[in-house]
Design a protein around this motif. Structure first.
Motif, short mmCIF file in Angstrom:
data_model
loop_
_atom_site.label_atom_id
_atom_site.label_comp_id
_atom_site.label_asym_id
_atom_site.label_seq_id
_atom_site.Cartn_x
_atom_site.Cartn_y
_atom_site.Cartn_z
N THR A 31 20.03 -41.62 41.10
CA THR A 31 18.79 -41.86 40.35
C THR A 31 17.61 -41.14 40.97
O THR A 31 16.57 -40.95 40.34
N HIS B 221 17.28 -48.99 43.56
CA HIS B 221 18.18 -48.45 44.58
C HIS B 221 17.80 -47.01 44.90
O HIS B 221 18.29 -46.45 45.86
N GLY C 175 16.29 -54.24 43.43
CA GLY C 175 17.65 -54.41 43.95
C GLY C 175 18.52 -55.09 42.91
O GLY C 175 19.65 -54.69 42.65
N LEU D 174 18.90 -55.62 39.13
CA LEU D 174 18.40 -54.85 37.99
C LEU D 174 17.99 -55.74 36.83
O LEU D 174 18.62 -56.77 36.58
N GLY E 163 16.17 -47.97 34.25
CA GLY E 163 17.49 -47.33 34.33
C GLY E 163 18.24 -47.55 33.03
O GLY E 163 18.11 -48.60 32.40
N ASP E 164 19.04 -46.57 32.62
CA ASP E 164 19.77 -46.79 31.36
C ASP E 164 20.88 -47.83 31.56
O ASP E 164 21.26 -48.54 30.62
N GLY E 165 21.36 -47.98 32.79
CA GLY E 165 22.25 -49.11 33.08
C GLY E 165 21.46 -50.40 33.09
O GLY E 165 21.84 -51.40 32.46
N GLU E 166 20.33 -50.39 33.78
CA GLU E 166 19.46 -51.57 33.81
C GLU E 166 19.15 -52.05 32.39
O GLU E 166 19.06 -53.25 32.12
N ASN F 9 20.04 -41.07 32.51
CA ASN F 9 20.86 -40.12 33.27
C ASN F 9 22.35 -40.35 33.00
O ASN F 9 23.21 -39.76 33.64
N TYR G 24 24.75 -42.57 33.38
CA TYR G 24 25.82 -43.29 34.09
C TYR G 24 25.27 -44.43 34.92
O TYR G 24 24.12 -44.43 35.35
N ILE H 195 27.29 -47.18 38.02
CA ILE H 195 28.02 -46.92 39.27
C ILE H 195 29.30 -46.14 38.96
O ILE H 195 29.65 -45.18 39.63
N LYS I 140 22.48 -37.12 36.11
CA LYS I 140 22.49 -38.01 37.28
C LYS I 140 22.80 -37.15 38.51
O LYS I 140 23.70 -36.32 38.48
N HIS J 29 26.34 -41.33 41.96
CA HIS J 29 25.53 -42.56 42.08
C HIS J 29 25.08 -42.84 43.51
O HIS J 29 23.90 -43.11 43.76
C1 TPP Z 1 21.79 -57.37 37.94
C2 TPP Z 1 22.57 -56.33 38.70
N1 TPP Z 1 23.87 -56.14 38.41
C3 TPP Z 1 24.60 -55.21 39.07
C4 TPP Z 1 24.04 -54.46 40.06
C5 TPP Z 1 24.86 -53.44 40.81
N2 TPP Z 1 24.39 -52.06 40.48
C6 TPP Z 1 23.60 -51.37 41.28
S1 TPP Z 1 23.16 -49.88 40.65
C7 TPP Z 1 24.05 -50.15 39.25
C8 TPP Z 1 24.06 -49.12 38.15
C9 TPP Z 1 22.67 -48.90 37.66
O1 TPP Z 1 22.63 -47.94 36.66
P1 TPP Z 1 21.23 -47.43 36.13
O2 TPP Z 1 20.32 -48.57 35.86
O3 TPP Z 1 21.48 -46.50 35.01
O4 TPP Z 1 20.61 -46.67 37.38
P2 TPP Z 1 20.91 -45.19 37.86
O5 TPP Z 1 22.05 -44.63 37.06
O6 TPP Z 1 19.66 -44.44 37.60
O7 TPP Z 1 21.24 -45.30 39.30
C10 TPP Z 1 24.70 -51.38 39.31
C11 TPP Z 1 25.61 -51.90 38.28
C12 TPP Z 1 22.68 -54.71 40.36
N3 TPP Z 1 22.05 -54.06 41.32
N4 TPP Z 1 21.97 -55.62 39.66
#
Ligand code: TPP
Length: 812
Positions: free
Chosen positions: A74, A104, A162, A164, A188-191, A222, A224, A226, A304, A324
């Protein structure tokens, strides 16, 4: 759309976008790119380098940390964003802070605040030279150093990221009542897949463009997480755009991977977004806009691990989930040393830093000045801006208690007008708000709506109540996550507030509470971060009075969760009546840097203490109610203790029975308001000394303790006390349903009859009068059951119970 196709995106086609990018002056483009490269270099350095920070010699294995920890993927995207925000702040003279949802990416914010100078101002040992760079790199994710996320130690941060999901609600909390502030919030697109974040897009329905600032969300697409792709990156562009538009945003897309094109595209998108924000604010503040603006947001679609290693050991890394965390492992794979060196040198550090290791002046000039730097902006260090609340006198809102036992209207209903006065008094300063998930009225606090409205900027219909764009109560979204996130953002930027919630459902934010408590714990140890206002919970509609809702709404376990956190941070109060609630709330709203949990009822209930007695009792936090017992300062035969409004009522009713049926028995009544008084002082700063504790609870007499929550908690708090083995705790046993209020206590054996039975058993009195009393108690329980099943309400003697006027026994 700005830019072009990202390197490894699965998408086949790209449009070139409707808006053409205005030219970014060549010197600005060069400066932004150089800043970005410098931040990327510092980020890679933090993750990998033990020594040789300026690569003055070829990279060797000994220059590399033994344990490699951190998140690269990220980071370059966030560095890119930060560099562009710097340009925009200077060019548009913005008051802006940065929230990193994917926190992170700690190396990014550390790198940028170092480059802008704030890091060295706060940590003078991290100097702007080669020695400072070496320390900056070494300390990252290293024992004795700093955490890998955007933790409290990082200047400019109000959001560790920390866990998300909370970035957007924090951002909105921060801009409430801060009309000049813009929060650039990287999501974050995962967030964005988490529940709290998904619901937070709706925050724009509450913002008042006249009095609040603006949030600029930057969805960092980005692609993806983890180990997986993200959903938003794998739906057609049109669907994503419609989704965001459906949430009320105007998305501006910036897509690609070629730096120059991306710089131009990002600068153009930012200029458009800032212009749109300022237009909306100008219009609203000139009284032109009655309707909700469509706020802009940016979707940044970039690879990413952008600019990092492309292919490693035959596998694509850049632009995939493999970027990641740490993409190279030189200790395991010596060939990676060369890859790392090439990677670091690709940023051309010799162009970025001078011989001594200082950032070159022409690049440093990109940063805003002084408090405009995002790392130095006081909004991101809210204690600097915090002002005391104007507080009304609690005496002016006290409930008249001529004699113990008079019936009150419901404790929170007495608190309501007090909170109304707090709201009104602080209206000019606009620094106090109440938050709740559609429950403020239901929790008995409806009086506040005579001072203000609910903040609401969506459509309104005839018949709606108390909705206005500038209301000071955020109560109209059914999301505990939002209430918690908004309130945290509000507090972290130096204001005050209260979250009112049903007791059972506050568990929804258990984890958010954790994170905030951790934040408070760490910041309490950072002298450069002045203390914040406390996070205050008022939990009502509690376990014992869920007459409408039953079992699903009965859960007092939040307290158990809260007391796990650092004793310096958490406080739990269970005021037994309305005047005690006023006293406790007055204290909480004035307090700093705590999480205060206050549990109170909303139903008509007996009142015990007048305001002066309540103030004294709450200041002590625990005490003997001499008027209720008959031990007259002597050693009692038994201690009847209580904590919580319903347990206090049942205990006093039990004491009345004991005193009637066993007049010779010496009974002491102890009431606990401040739960932490029970712990030893070594465990909590409020804890009673052993001498004080023994003076209340004796060293060897039975203690029947009626508790609002799960009984095990009282044992946990008192297990080191002299008399612990004589503690017999009654509380919630996970028995419940829709039933009468008194039957709830019977089902959980917290009622007066079970309490008297417990007392007799622990006293080990087996004479004739005691046996007769036991049989009578059992009969009463049978009679109770029969009565409620026949009439659907409690027996008259229960409903009409009054504490005897002189405290003397009276027949029931
Ligand atoms: C609530 C929560 N669930 C799981 C995690 C574990 N985790 C850390 S980073 C991540 C992926 C995050 O993806 P994204 O938000 O897209 O961030 P980037 O790709 O930019 O690193 C996960 C699942 C976490 N930190 N918080």
């Amino acid at each position: 759309m700005y830019g072009q196709t990202p390197k490894t995106s699965p998408r086949a086609t790209r449009d070139t976008g409707a808006m053409s990018a205005p030219a970014l002056a060549p010197d600005k483009l060069r400066a932004v790119d150089a800043w970005w490269r410098a931040a990327n270099y510092l980020s890679v350095g933090q993750i990998f380098l033990f020594d040789n920070p300026l690569l003055k010699r070829p990279l060797a294995l000994d220059d590399i940390k033994r344990m490699l920890l951190g998140h690269w993927g990220t980071t370059p995207g966030q560095n890119f964003i930060y560099a562009h925000l710097n340009r925009a702040i200077v060019e548009h003279d913005l008051d802006m802070i940065y929230i990193s949802g994917p926190g992170h990416g700690g190396p990014a914010v550390v790198a940028n605040t170092y480059l802008e100078g704030t890091y060295s101002e706060i940590y003078p040992n991290i100097t702007q030279d080669e020695a400072g760079l070496r320390k900056l790199f070494l300390q990252f994710s290293f024992p004795g150093g700093i955490p890998s996320h955007v933790s409290p130690e990082c200047p400019g941060s109000i959001h560790e990221g920390g866990e998300l999901g909370y970035s957007l609600s924090h951002a909105f909390g921060a801009v409430l009542d801060n009309p000049d502030l813009i929060v650039a919030c990287v999501v974050g697109d995962g967030e964005a897949e988490t529940g709290p974040l998904a619901t937070a897009w709706h925050s724009n329905k509450f913002l008042d463009a006249r009095h609040d600032g603006a949030v600029l969300p930057i969805l960092h697409l980005n692609g993806y997480k983890i180990a997986n792709p993200t959903l938003l990156a794998r739906i057609p562009r049109e669907e994503l755009e419609q989704l965001l538009r459906g949430y009320g945003w105007t998305p501006l897309f910036v897509s690609g991977h070629e730096p120059e094109k991306m710089h131009r595209a990002m600068a153009a998108a930012l200029d458009v977004a800032i212009t749109q924000i300022q237009q909306a604010q100008r219009a609203a503040r000139a009284g032109e806009h009655a309707t909700r603006p469509r706020w802009p947001m940016i979707v940044l679609e970039s690879p990413k691990g952008w600019t990092g290693p492309g292919v490693v050991d035959g596998k694509q890394v850049e632009g995939t989930f493999r970027a990641h965390q740490v993409p190279l492992h030189p200790r395991a794979e010596p060939a990676h040393i060369k890859l790392l060196e090439d990677w670091l040198r690709s940023y051309r550090p010799q162009e970025l830093f001078d011989e001594r290791g200082a950032l070159r002046a022409d690049i440093a000039a990109l940063a805003p000045r002084g408090r405009r730097r995002m790392g130095a902006n006081p909004h991101a260090n809210g204690g600097q801006l915090l002002r005391d609340l104007q507080m009304p006198r609690i005496e002016d809102h006290a409930f008249e208690v001529g004699a113990p036992g008079v019936t009150g209207p419901g404790d929170t209903r007495v608190l309501g007008p007090f909170l109304q006065a707090v709201t009104a008094l602080n209206q000019p300063a606009r620094n106090f708000r109440i938050f709740g998930p559609d429950e403020t009225q239901s929790n008995g606090l409806g009086a506040v709506f005579s001072a203000t409205s609910r903040q609401w900027n969506a459509e309104r219909a005839p018949g709606d109540e108390f909705l206005a764009p500038d209301g000071r109560v955020l109560d109209s979204m059914l999301s505990e996550h939002q209430c918690q996130g908004w309130l945290e953002g509000y507090l972290l930027t130096g204001r005050h507030g209260l979250f009112n919630c049903y007791e059972a459902f506050v568990h929804i934010i258990d984890s958010m509470f954790n994170q905030h408590a951790k934040w408070l714990k760490v910041t309490a140890g950072l002298p450069w971060r002045p203390r914040l206002a406390s996070l205050n919970y008022l939990l009502s509609s509690h376990v014992w009075r869920q007459d409408h809702n039953g079992f699903s709404h009965q859960d007092p376990g939040f307290i158990d969760h809260v007391v796990n956190k650092k004793a310096e941070i958490v406080r739990v109060y269970l005021p037994p009546d309305a005047n005690c609630l006023l006293s406790v709330m007055d204290h909480c709203l004035r307090s700093r840097h705590y999480v205060n949990v206050v549990i109170a009822g909303k139903h008509p209930a007996p009142q015990w203490l007048d305001i002066e007695a309540a103030k004294k009792h709450c200041a002590a936090g625990i005490g003997v109610w001499e008027w209720a017992g008959n031990d007259r300062g002597e050693e009692p035969d038994i201690v009847m203790a209580c904590c919580g409004d319903v347990p206090t009522l049942e205990t006093l009713a039990a004491v009345a029975l004991l005193r009637e049926h066993m007049p010779a028995l010496r009974v002491r009544v102890v009431n606990v308001v401040d739960l932490m008084k029970l712990q030893p002082p070594s465990a909590h700063p409020h804890g009673l000394s052993d001498r004080e504790f023994d003076a209340l609870f004796t060293e060897d007499k039975p203690v029947i303790f009626a508790f609002h929550g799960y009984p095990a908690l009282i044992h946990r708090l008192t297990y080191r006390r002299t008399n612990h083995e004589n503690f017999h705790v009654r509380g919630y046993q996970e028995e419940g349903t829709i039933t009468t209020p008194f039957d709830m206590t019977v089902l959980n054996e917290l009622d007066r009859f079970h309490l008297v039975e417990s007392a007799l058993t622990r006293l080990e009195r087996t004479g004739e009068p005691e046996l007769r009393l036991m049989a009578w108690l059992r009969g009463k329980l049978v009679e109770h059951r029969k009565y409620i099943c026949q009439f659907g309400e409690d027996m008259p003697e229960i409903r009409n119970f009054r504490w005897p006027a002189d405290g003397a026994p009276r027949s029931v």
